[in-house]
Design a protein around this motif. Structure first.
Motif: not given
Length: 286
Positions: A182, A188-191, A194, A235, A238-239, A242
């Motif tokens: 990234s 984006s790591c989040e993108e 996802n 990261l 959070q993963w 979730q």
């Protein structure tokens, strides 16, 4: 460590630590080996792995199938992998979204693919051939990379998700590779996360990296030579919160430390996994 490691927390088994884990079987429930290091059936390392296998679950992580090569899979390599799997009976078998050989020449690296429809067809063809040969699904790991092809038309996370869809393989998600790439490529790591089908992820890798300054600017390199950085732990946490618990491996391949340091890193993952378990238990109780 103040408690037993979570069953999903493991470490990479490297040659300097073979004796340690042979003599201390109760410290961790699973270990991951680089498959190619154990191809010789009569080698002392293979025999020691057979002994370690009695007390640990083993995951076989390959670096030599060259799944992204236009040429067909090397059948001798595939046969050696099949023999190792039949001998050791690993609970997971994995390799990389990369290539490493062409025209009989092998490169000591996991080289990046152009993310195009043509490369996607080649990669999926090779994954299917290997899975058919092994008679089991593989896990495919996202790579770290330091260059991108101008003619790539598909984001890496979409490419990986499509590989999974077309081949019915499973996924090995390397959070350090995502973080490193990234920065190097500006996504984006989040993108990325996802875009990955979480329910197809069976294993997670965590490792450390190195920052290097060049004339052209700074680059981050996936060296597996340091502890996991705080941002990658965030990261990962959070993963897990979730999507739930997964088999989680601490990788360390250069400047290999004493096994206690590896186990201390695994204990951090273990704490996160136990916290998730406790949260789920409280949620069900309420």
């Amino acid at each position: 460590m103040t408690q037993t490691l979570h069953p999903n927390a493991g470490v990479g088994l490297r040659t300097p630590h073979l004796d340690f884990f042979s003599q201390n079987p109760a410290l961790v429930s699973w270990l991951e080996v680089h498959s190619e290091n154990y191809f010789l059936a009569q080698s002392p390392q293979r025999q020691q792995l057979r002994e370690i296998r009695h007390a640990h679950n083993i995951s076989c992580h390959g670096v030599g199938l060259s799944l992204g090569s236009v040429e067909r899979i090397n059948q001798h390599h595939l046969m050696q992998l099949k023999e190792l799997i039949d001998d050791i009976d690993p609970f997971l078998v994995s390799d990389h979204l990369s290539w490493s050989q062409t025209g009989g020449h092998y490169f000591n690296d996991l080289l990046p693919l152009p993310y195009t429809e043509e490369a996607l067809e080649v990669f999926c063809r090779n994954v299917i051939e290997v899975q058919d040969g092994l008679q089991r699904p593989m896990l495919i790991e996202n790579p770290s990379s330091y260059l991108a092809f101008k003619h790539s038309t598909i984001p890496e996370w979409e490419f990986l998700a499509e590989v999974q869809k077309r081949t019915e393989c499973r996924l090995l998600l390397d959070f350090n590779n995502i973080f490193v790439s990234s920065f190097n490529h500006g996504f984006s790591c989040e993108e990325y996360l996802n875009g990955i089908p979480a329910d197809k992820v069976e294993e997670i890798h965590l490792a450390g990296f190195t920052k290097k300054k060049l004339e052209q600017g700074e680059i981050w390199i996936d060296t597996h030579s340091k502890p996991v950085c705080d941002e990658v732990w965030q990261l990962y946490t959070q993963w897990i919160e979730q999507h739930g618990s997964r088999h989680t491996l601490i990788e360390w391949d250069l400047d290999i430390p004493e096994p206690q340091i590896l186990l201390a890193e695994a204990a951090k993952a273990s704490d996160i996994l136990y916290q998730h378990d406790k949260f789920n238990q409280r949620s069900r109780a309420s």
